[in-house]
Design a protein around this motif. Structure first.
Motif, mmCIF file in Angstrom:
data_model
loop_
_atom_site.group_PDB
_atom_site.id
_atom_site.type_symbol
_atom_site.label_atom_id
_atom_site.label_comp_id
_atom_site.label_asym_id
_atom_site.label_seq_id
_atom_site.Cartn_x
_atom_site.Cartn_y
_atom_site.Cartn_z
ATOM 1 N N LEU A 25 0.819 -1.204 0.000
ATOM 2 C CA LEU A 25 0.000 0.000 0.000
ATOM 3 C C LEU A 25 0.857 1.259 0.000
ATOM 4 O O LEU A 25 0.510 2.260 -0.635
ATOM 5 C CB LEU A 25 -0.929 0.011 1.219
ATOM 6 C CG LEU A 25 -2.094 -0.987 1.186
ATOM 7 C CD1 LEU A 25 -2.838 -0.978 2.513
ATOM 8 C CD2 LEU A 25 -3.053 -0.668 0.038
ATOM 9 N N GLU A 26 1.991 1.211 0.676
ATOM 10 C CA GLU A 26 2.876 2.383 0.748
ATOM 11 C C GLU A 26 3.476 2.728 -0.614
ATOM 12 O O GLU A 26 3.634 3.902 -0.945
ATOM 13 C CB GLU A 26 3.995 2.127 1.757
ATOM 14 C CG GLU A 26 4.905 3.340 1.951
ATOM 15 C CD GLU A 26 6.002 3.080 2.965
ATOM 16 O OE1 GLU A 26 6.832 3.983 3.190
ATOM 17 O OE2 GLU A 26 6.041 1.973 3.551
ATOM 18 N N ILE A 27 3.806 1.709 -1.406
ATOM 19 C CA ILE A 27 4.470 1.988 -2.689
ATOM 20 C C ILE A 27 3.580 1.653 -3.889
ATOM 21 O O ILE A 27 4.062 1.519 -5.008
ATOM 22 C CB ILE A 27 5.801 1.207 -2.788
ATOM 23 C CG1 ILE A 27 5.551 -0.306 -2.829
ATOM 24 C CG2 ILE A 27 6.740 1.572 -1.648
ATOM 25 C CD1 ILE A 27 6.796 -1.102 -3.154
ATOM 26 N N ARG A 28 2.280 1.533 -3.656
ATOM 27 C CA ARG A 28 1.381 1.070 -4.711
ATOM 28 C C ARG A 28 1.400 1.987 -5.935
ATOM 29 O O ARG A 28 1.330 1.504 -7.077
ATOM 30 C CB ARG A 28 -0.045 0.921 -4.190
ATOM 31 C CG ARG A 28 -0.702 2.214 -3.694
ATOM 32 C CD ARG A 28 -2.009 1.898 -2.968
ATOM 33 N NE ARG A 28 -2.755 3.079 -2.525
ATOM 34 C CZ ARG A 28 -2.490 3.766 -1.429
ATOM 35 N NH1 ARG A 28 -1.458 3.407 -0.669
ATOM 36 N NH2 ARG A 28 -3.219 4.815 -1.099
ATOM 37 N N TYR A 29 1.489 3.288 -5.729
ATOM 38 C CA TYR A 29 1.476 4.200 -6.878
ATOM 39 C C TYR A 29 2.791 4.150 -7.651
ATOM 40 O O TYR A 29 2.806 4.344 -8.865
ATOM 41 C CB TYR A 29 1.177 5.625 -6.417
ATOM 42 C CG TYR A 29 -0.208 5.773 -5.818
ATOM 43 C CD1 TYR A 29 -1.342 5.548 -6.598
ATOM 44 C CD2 TYR A 29 -0.381 6.119 -4.478
ATOM 45 C CE1 TYR A 29 -2.616 5.669 -6.053
ATOM 46 C CE2 TYR A 29 -1.641 6.248 -3.924
ATOM 47 C CZ TYR A 29 -2.765 6.015 -4.717
ATOM 48 O OH TYR A 29 -4.018 6.129 -4.185
ATOM 49 N N VAL A 30 3.884 3.889 -6.949
ATOM 50 C CA VAL A 30 5.174 3.724 -7.624
ATOM 51 C C VAL A 30 5.151 2.469 -8.489
ATOM 52 O O VAL A 30 5.621 2.472 -9.634
ATOM 53 C CB VAL A 30 6.320 3.653 -6.595
ATOM 54 C CG1 VAL A 30 7.650 3.331 -7.276
ATOM 55 C CG2 VAL A 30 6.431 4.959 -5.832
ATOM 56 N N ILE A 31 4.577 1.388 -7.944
ATOM 57 C CA ILE A 31 4.470 0.144 -8.715
ATOM 58 C C ILE A 31 3.565 0.350 -9.929
ATOM 59 O O ILE A 31 3.877 -0.107 -11.042
ATOM 60 C CB ILE A 31 3.931 -0.993 -7.823
ATOM 61 C CG1 ILE A 31 4.964 -1.370 -6.758
ATOM 62 C CG2 ILE A 31 3.570 -2.216 -8.662
ATOM 63 C CD1 ILE A 31 4.482 -2.436 -5.777
ATOM 64 N N ALA A 32 2.449 1.039 -9.733
ATOM 65 C CA ALA A 32 1.523 1.297 -10.842
ATOM 66 C C ALA A 32 2.183 2.154 -11.919
ATOM 67 O O ALA A 32 2.011 1.904 -13.127
ATOM 68 C CB ALA A 32 0.262 1.983 -10.323
ATOM 69 N N ALA A 33 2.940 3.162 -11.501
ATOM 70 C CA ALA A 33 3.631 4.034 -12.462
ATOM 71 C C ALA A 33 4.697 3.256 -13.222
ATOM 72 O O ALA A 33 4.886 3.453 -14.430
ATOM 73 C CB ALA A 33 4.251 5.219 -11.738
ATOM 74 N N LEU A 34 5.407 2.364 -12.530
ATOM 75 C CA LEU A 34 6.406 1.519 -13.188
ATOM 76 C C LEU A 34 5.738 0.624 -14.228
ATOM 77 O O LEU A 34 6.260 0.451 -15.338
ATOM 78 C CB LEU A 34 7.141 0.667 -12.151
ATOM 79 C CG LEU A 34 8.118 -0.378 -12.705
ATOM 80 C CD1 LEU A 34 9.245 0.293 -13.479
ATOM 81 C CD2 LEU A 34 8.686 -1.229 -11.565
ATOM 82 N N ALA A 35 4.593 0.059 -13.887
ATOM 83 C CA ALA A 35 3.859 -0.790 -14.827
ATOM 84 C C ALA A 35 3.430 0.010 -16.058
ATOM 85 O O ALA A 35 3.506 -0.492 -17.193
ATOM 86 C CB ALA A 35 2.639 -1.403 -14.144
ATOM 87 N N LEU A 36 2.999 1.257 -15.852
ATOM 88 C CA LEU A 36 2.620 2.109 -16.975
ATOM 89 C C LEU A 36 3.815 2.382 -17.886
ATOM 90 O O LEU A 36 3.701 2.292 -19.111
ATOM 91 C CB LEU A 36 2.036 3.421 -16.459
ATOM 92 C CG LEU A 36 1.696 4.478 -17.530
ATOM 93 C CD1 LEU A 36 0.680 3.936 -18.528
ATOM 94 C CD2 LEU A 36 1.169 5.750 -16.868
ATOM 95 N N MET A 37 4.980 2.700 -17.294
ATOM 96 C CA MET A 37 6.181 2.948 -18.095
ATOM 97 C C MET A 37 6.607 1.688 -18.845
ATOM 98 O O MET A 37 7.124 1.759 -19.959
ATOM 99 C CB MET A 37 7.312 3.434 -17.200
ATOM 100 C CG MET A 37 7.166 4.877 -16.746
ATOM 101 S SD MET A 37 7.031 6.038 -18.138
ATOM 102 C CE MET A 37 8.560 5.722 -18.973
#
Length: 383
Positions: A70-82
């Motif tokens: 949950l803490e890094i969920r947006y970083v993981i999502a952004a990495l997946a988008l890239m």
């Protein structure tokens, strides 16, 4: 123990998956062919970034608990988008606007959702807090600029992987040391994944990472470096893990792509060309003109990167007023020396090379006589 198992899991998944991807791409003839500005000599599968990123995502769900995810969920999502932006660009080339749009959305996710941004100059130039709009603007420009700078150095076997491995190793150690375990373990997962890729990407490379890998790695390196700069800059001065020059430390971590992009853009503009026009004047190209092989160039730049990391440890008690000019000045001195040595080496090679034509023209009507070895080589090429 968890740290060791995290790295080992990522490495093993990548190490076992990469040969499968290589075999599948070769069978489907999804290969990067030599020619033009490319310096490899054989058809080589690309898009190794598929295994790099998918390994990181899979390992994250194995080893991170719910609170860490949950803490890094947006970083993981952004990495997946890239990852998907790079994959699409490898399969069907995207326009610069399309690529920048994808990078903008991914950056938006980490800046606005995770609040990872440059919030201050941390006392440098007397600036202790940036207006929120300026903070967002500076962070967007920095992330997108660093992402594309890293993408540009991916032109040599093992180079981009080695640069990212060194930076991420430092960042994982620092994040874990200061109690940011979610980001530290996440960085270690990328270390293990990249290390497994380097086994197959070291010269002579069996696979390239492609934009799928270079854009994804460049993006996550940029985000984690900015997180390091801001976390380090805002922490208590009594912390044993604090570097008193946060901006200079961040520059040192990304010194190779920063210097290479700045240098190449300046050269192109000075010659009246577009800064985005491709050529073979990157730092790694210059080192190869000196006669160094792929692996020696990568090792040389790796040691230079380690030198700059060591520099920020040595000067950890000094502020950006001291360290930033020192880091930038040292990079410029290295670059000037490199250009001088390369020019001298190229002139020496040209001087000692055998002439293509044997003899001189005595009369205009006489035809040139080719050296026997050159003629034989041309005949073999024609066959």
């Amino acid at each position: 123990m968890v740290i060791l198992l995290t790295v080992l899991t990522a490495f093993l998944i990548g190490f076992l998956s990469m040969p499968v991807l290589i075999g599948a791409f070769k069978k489907m003839q999804v290969v990067d062919k030599p020619g033009g500005r490319k310096i490899h000599k054989n058809d080589t599968p690309s898009m190794g970034g598929i295994v790099i990123v998918l390994t990181v995502l899979l390992t994250s769900f194995i080893w991170l608990d719910l609170s860490q995810l949950l803490e890094i969920r947006y970083v993981i999502a952004a990495l997946a988008l890239m990852f998907f932006v790079g994959l699409r660009d490898d399969l069907v080339e995207l326009s610069p606007i399309q690529k920048l749009s994808g990078q903008f959305v991914a950056t938006f996710m980490v800046v606005f959702m995770s609040d990872i941004r440059i919030s201050s100059f941390y006392g440098f130039l007397g600036v202790y807090e940036l207006p929120i709009v300026v903070s967002y603007l500076v962070t967007f420009i920095t992330i997108i600029g660093l992402t594309n700078s890293f993408n540009l150095i991916d032109g040599l076997d093992g180079l981009a992987g080695t640069m990212s491995l060194l930076t991420l190793s430092f960042l994982s150690w620092w994040f874990i040391s200061v109690g940011m375990e979610s980001y530290g373990i996440f960085s270690l997962m990328i270390v293990g994944s990249v290390f497994s890729f380097l086994v197959f990407n070291w010269h002579p490379a069996k696979i390239f990472m492609g934009d799928t890998g270079s854009l994804s790695l460049g993006f996550i390196l940029s985000v984690l470096t900015i997180l390091f700069i801001d976390s380090n800059g805002t922490m208590s001065s009594v912390s044993p893990w604090k570097f008193n020059a946060p901006i200079a430390s961040g520059v040192a971590l990304m010194i190779v792509p920063i210097y290479d992009t700045t240098r190449i853009f300046a050269r192109r503009i000075r010659r009246g060309r577009s800064p985005f026009a491709p050529d073979k004047n990157h730092v790694h190209h210059f080192l190869m003109r000196m006669g160094l092989s792929h692996d020696k160039v990568t090792i040389t730049l790796g040691f230079i990167k380690l030198f700059f990391i060591a520099l920020i440890f040595i000067g950890s008690q000094y502020s950006d007023y001291v360290m930033l000019p020192l880091i930038v000045g040292t990079a410029l001195a290295f670059g000037a020396r490199l250009d001088a040595v390369t020019l001298k080496k190229v002139k020496s090679i040209a001087k000692n090379s055998p002439p293509v034509l044997k003899g001189k023209f005595k009369k205009a009507k006489h035809k040139p006589v080719l050296d026997e070895k050159v003629a034989e080589h041309m005949q073999m090429s024609d066959n």
